[in-house]
Design a protein around this motif. Structure first.
Motif, PDB file in Angstrom:
ATOM      1  N   GLU A  48      39.315  44.025  46.190  1.00  0.00           N
ATOM      2  CA  GLU A  48      39.305  42.614  46.592  1.00  0.00           C
ATOM      3  C   GLU A  48      37.999  42.261  47.318  1.00  0.00           C
ATOM      4  O   GLU A  48      37.376  41.235  47.045  1.00  0.00           O
ATOM      5  CB  GLU A  48      40.506  42.313  47.486  1.00  0.00           C
ATOM      6  CG  GLU A  48      40.597  40.865  47.906  1.00  0.00           C
ATOM      7  CD  GLU A  48      41.809  40.585  48.771  1.00  0.00           C
ATOM      8  OE1 GLU A  48      41.803  39.528  49.435  1.00  0.00           O
ATOM      9  OE2 GLU A  48      42.746  41.402  48.803  1.00  0.00           O
ATOM     10  N   VAL A  49      37.565  43.133  48.220  1.00  0.00           N
ATOM     11  CA  VAL A  49      36.309  42.906  48.941  1.00  0.00           C
ATOM     12  C   VAL A  49      35.132  42.938  47.978  1.00  0.00           C
ATOM     13  O   VAL A  49      34.246  42.072  48.023  1.00  0.00           O
ATOM     14  CB  VAL A  49      36.125  43.949  50.071  1.00  0.00           C
ATOM     15  CG1 VAL A  49      34.740  43.860  50.671  1.00  0.00           C
ATOM     16  CG2 VAL A  49      37.186  43.775  51.136  1.00  0.00           C
ATOM     17  N   VAL A  50      35.121  43.907  47.083  1.00  0.00           N
ATOM     18  CA  VAL A  50      34.025  44.035  46.117  1.00  0.00           C
ATOM     19  C   VAL A  50      33.944  42.785  45.243  1.00  0.00           C
ATOM     20  O   VAL A  50      32.858  42.231  45.028  1.00  0.00           O
ATOM     21  CB  VAL A  50      34.205  45.311  45.257  1.00  0.00           C
ATOM     22  CG1 VAL A  50      33.315  45.286  44.026  1.00  0.00           C
ATOM     23  CG2 VAL A  50      33.928  46.543  46.092  1.00  0.00           C
ATOM     24  N   ARG A  51      35.054  42.314  44.761  1.00  0.00           N
ATOM     25  CA  ARG A  51      35.056  41.147  43.872  1.00  0.00           C
ATOM     26  C   ARG A  51      34.575  39.877  44.582  1.00  0.00           C
ATOM     27  O   ARG A  51      34.009  38.994  43.934  1.00  0.00           O
ATOM     28  CB  ARG A  51      36.445  40.925  43.288  1.00  0.00           C
ATOM     29  CG  ARG A  51      36.785  41.914  42.198  1.00  0.00           C
ATOM     30  CD  ARG A  51      38.136  41.637  41.615  1.00  0.00           C
ATOM     31  NE  ARG A  51      38.382  42.463  40.431  1.00  0.00           N
ATOM     32  CZ  ARG A  51      39.576  42.624  39.894  1.00  0.00           C
ATOM     33  NH1 ARG A  51      40.633  42.012  40.409  1.00  0.00           N
ATOM     34  NH2 ARG A  51      39.717  43.381  38.833  1.00  0.00           N
ATOM     35  N   THR A  52      34.808  39.772  45.879  1.00  0.00           N
ATOM     36  CA  THR A  52      34.367  38.578  46.600  1.00  0.00           C
ATOM     37  C   THR A  52      32.929  38.685  47.094  1.00  0.00           C
ATOM     38  O   THR A  52      32.270  37.675  47.287  1.00  0.00           O
ATOM     39  CB  THR A  52      35.289  38.267  47.796  1.00  0.00           C
ATOM     40  OG1 THR A  52      35.301  39.370  48.691  1.00  0.00           O
ATOM     41  CG2 THR A  52      36.687  37.947  47.345  1.00  0.00           C
ATOM     42  N   ARG A  53      32.412  39.907  47.294  1.00  0.00           N
ATOM     43  CA  ARG A  53      31.092  40.076  47.902  1.00  0.00           C
ATOM     44  C   ARG A  53      29.986  40.517  46.950  1.00  0.00           C
ATOM     45  O   ARG A  53      28.815  40.330  47.243  1.00  0.00           O
ATOM     46  CB  ARG A  53      31.186  41.093  49.034  1.00  0.00           C
ATOM     47  CG  ARG A  53      32.263  40.810  50.063  1.00  0.00           C
ATOM     48  CD  ARG A  53      31.864  39.807  51.032  1.00  0.00           C
ATOM     49  NE  ARG A  53      31.078  40.499  52.050  1.00  0.00           N
ATOM     50  CZ  ARG A  53      30.454  39.884  53.019  1.00  0.00           C
ATOM     51  NH1 ARG A  53      30.515  38.609  53.132  1.00  0.00           N
ATOM     52  NH2 ARG A  53      29.775  40.554  53.896  1.00  0.00           N
ATOM     53  N   VAL A  54      30.344  41.113  45.825  1.00  0.00           N
ATOM     54  CA  VAL A  54      29.342  41.657  44.897  1.00  0.00           C
ATOM     55  C   VAL A  54      29.181  40.683  43.729  1.00  0.00           C
ATOM     56  O   VAL A  54      30.170  40.244  43.144  1.00  0.00           O
ATOM     57  CB  VAL A  54      29.764  43.056  44.387  1.00  0.00           C
ATOM     58  CG1 VAL A  54      28.800  43.575  43.345  1.00  0.00           C
ATOM     59  CG2 VAL A  54      29.876  44.021  45.556  1.00  0.00           C
ATOM     60  N   SER A  55      27.942  40.369  43.397  1.00  0.00           N
ATOM     61  CA  SER A  55      27.690  39.439  42.292  1.00  0.00           C
ATOM     62  C   SER A  55      28.106  40.071  40.965  1.00  0.00           C
ATOM     63  O   SER A  55      28.067  41.292  40.794  1.00  0.00           O
ATOM     64  CB  SER A  55      26.228  39.030  42.255  1.00  0.00           C
ATOM     65  OG  SER A  55      25.420  40.140  41.962  1.00  0.00           O
ATOM     66  N   ASP A  56      28.498  39.220  40.033  1.00  0.00           N
ATOM     67  CA  ASP A  56      28.984  39.687  38.737  1.00  0.00           C
ATOM     68  C   ASP A  56      27.952  40.512  37.968  1.00  0.00           C
ATOM     69  O   ASP A  56      28.307  41.420  37.227  1.00  0.00           O
ATOM     70  CB  ASP A  56      29.431  38.511  37.872  1.00  0.00           C
ATOM     71  CG  ASP A  56      30.723  37.887  38.369  1.00  0.00           C
ATOM     72  OD1 ASP A  56      31.452  38.553  39.128  1.00  0.00           O
ATOM     73  OD2 ASP A  56      31.001  36.728  37.989  1.00  0.00           O
ATOM     74  N   ASN A  57      26.656  40.204  38.156  1.00  0.00           N
ATOM     75  CA  ASN A  57      25.644  40.951  37.414  1.00  0.00           C
ATOM     76  C   ASN A  57      25.420  42.353  37.979  1.00  0.00           C
ATOM     77  O   ASN A  57      24.782  43.179  37.337  1.00  0.00           O
ATOM     78  CB  ASN A  57      24.324  40.180  37.337  1.00  0.00           C
ATOM     79  CG  ASN A  57      23.729  39.915  38.696  1.00  0.00           C
ATOM     80  OD1 ASN A  57      24.404  39.973  39.712  1.00  0.00           O
ATOM     81  ND2 ASN A  57      22.450  39.587  38.722  1.00  0.00           N
ATOM     82  N   CYS A  58      25.961  42.657  39.167  1.00  0.00           N
ATOM     83  CA  CYS A  58      25.872  44.007  39.753  1.00  0.00           C
ATOM     84  C   CYS A  58      27.154  44.809  39.549  1.00  0.00           C
ATOM     85  O   CYS A  58      27.171  46.007  39.766  1.00  0.00           O
ATOM     86  CB  CYS A  58      25.609  43.918  41.254  1.00  0.00           C
ATOM     87  SG  CYS A  58      23.970  43.357  41.680  1.00  0.00           S
ATOM     88  N   LEU A  59      28.221  44.142  39.135  1.00  0.00           N
ATOM     89  CA  LEU A  59      29.540  44.769  39.060  1.00  0.00           C
ATOM     90  C   LEU A  59      29.844  45.230  37.636  1.00  0.00           C
ATOM     91  O   LEU A  59      29.644  44.488  36.679  1.00  0.00           O
ATOM     92  CB  LEU A  59      30.597  43.769  39.522  1.00  0.00           C
ATOM     93  CG  LEU A  59      32.027  44.240  39.656  1.00  0.00           C
ATOM     94  CD1 LEU A  59      32.132  45.403  40.636  1.00  0.00           C
ATOM     95  CD2 LEU A  59      32.912  43.089  40.112  1.00  0.00           C
ATOM     96  N   ALA A  60      30.324  46.468  37.518  1.00  0.00           N
ATOM     97  CA  ALA A  60      30.713  47.017  36.214  1.00  0.00           C
ATOM     98  C   ALA A  60      31.964  47.867  36.398  1.00  0.00           C
ATOM     99  O   ALA A  60      32.264  48.329  37.494  1.00  0.00           O
ATOM    100  CB  ALA A  60      29.582  47.868  35.637  1.00  0.00           C
ATOM    101  N   TYR A  61      32.682  48.046  35.315  1.00  0.00           N
ATOM    102  CA  TYR A  61      33.892  48.871  35.321  1.00  0.00           C
ATOM    103  C   TYR A  61      33.693  50.008  34.338  1.00  0.00           C
ATOM    104  O   TYR A  61      33.192  49.797  33.228  1.00  0.00           O
ATOM    105  CB  TYR A  61      35.117  48.021  34.924  1.00  0.00           C
ATOM    106  CG  TYR A  61      35.425  46.947  35.928  1.00  0.00           C
ATOM    107  CD1 TYR A  61      36.310  47.178  36.962  1.00  0.00           C
ATOM    108  CD2 TYR A  61      34.793  45.709  35.862  1.00  0.00           C
ATOM    109  CE1 TYR A  61      36.595  46.193  37.899  1.00  0.00           C
ATOM    110  CE2 TYR A  61      35.065  44.719  36.790  1.00  0.00           C
ATOM    111  CZ  TYR A  61      35.961  44.964  37.802  1.00  0.00           C
ATOM    112  OH  TYR A  61      36.213  43.999  38.728  1.00  0.00           O
ATOM    113  N   SER A  62      34.102  51.210  34.739  1.00  0.00           N
ATOM    114  CA  SER A  62      33.976  52.355  33.841  1.00  0.00           C
ATOM    115  C   SER A  62      34.996  52.230  32.715  1.00  0.00           C
ATOM    116  O   SER A  62      36.050  51.620  32.875  1.00  0.00           O
ATOM    117  CB  SER A  62      34.187  53.671  34.602  1.00  0.00           C
ATOM    118  OG  SER A  62      35.519  53.748  35.068  1.00  0.00           O
ATOM    119  N   ASN A  63      34.683  52.821  31.583  1.00  0.00           N
ATOM    120  CA  ASN A  63      35.584  52.819  30.447  1.00  0.00           C
ATOM    121  C   ASN A  63      36.623  53.924  30.622  1.00  0.00           C
ATOM    122  O   ASN A  63      36.264  55.064  30.890  1.00  0.00           O
ATOM    123  CB  ASN A  63      34.828  53.046  29.143  1.00  0.00           C
ATOM    124  CG  ASN A  63      33.937  51.880  28.796  1.00  0.00           C
ATOM    125  OD1 ASN A  63      34.253  50.755  29.107  1.00  0.00           O
ATOM    126  ND2 ASN A  63      32.814  52.160  28.169  1.00  0.00           N
TER     127      ASN A  63
END
Length: 66
Positions: A48-63
C-alpha cells in the motif's frame, strides 16, 4: 570556484515479488535493498505504501513461475 552538491540518492526501481512477499529496491547510486515481509498483512501494508509513494514508471512486478 563553485562547490557542487552531491546528487541526492533516489529510488530508480522497485520490483514487487508477490509470491515471495519481497520488495527489491534499486537506487540511483547502485545500492540494492530487499524488504522481506514475514506475513501477508505486513506485505499488504508495505505494498500500500509503495503504490502510493512510488511512481508507476519505477514500479514493476516479478513474473510468477508457472
Amino acid at each position: 570556484m563553485k562547490h557542487l552538491m552531491p546528487a541526492e540518492e533516489t529510488l530508480t526501481r522497485c520490483v514487487v515479488d508477490t509470491l515471495a512477499r519481497k520488495f527489491y529496491l534499486y537506487s540511483s547510486e547502485g545500492d540494492e535493498r530487499v524488504i522481506n515481509c514475514e506475513t501477508p498483512d505486513q506485505f499488504m501494508n508495505v505494498l500500500e505504501v509503495v503504490r502510493t509513494r512510488v511512481s508507476d514508471n519505477c514500479l514493476a512486478y516479478s513474473n510468477p513461475l508457472l
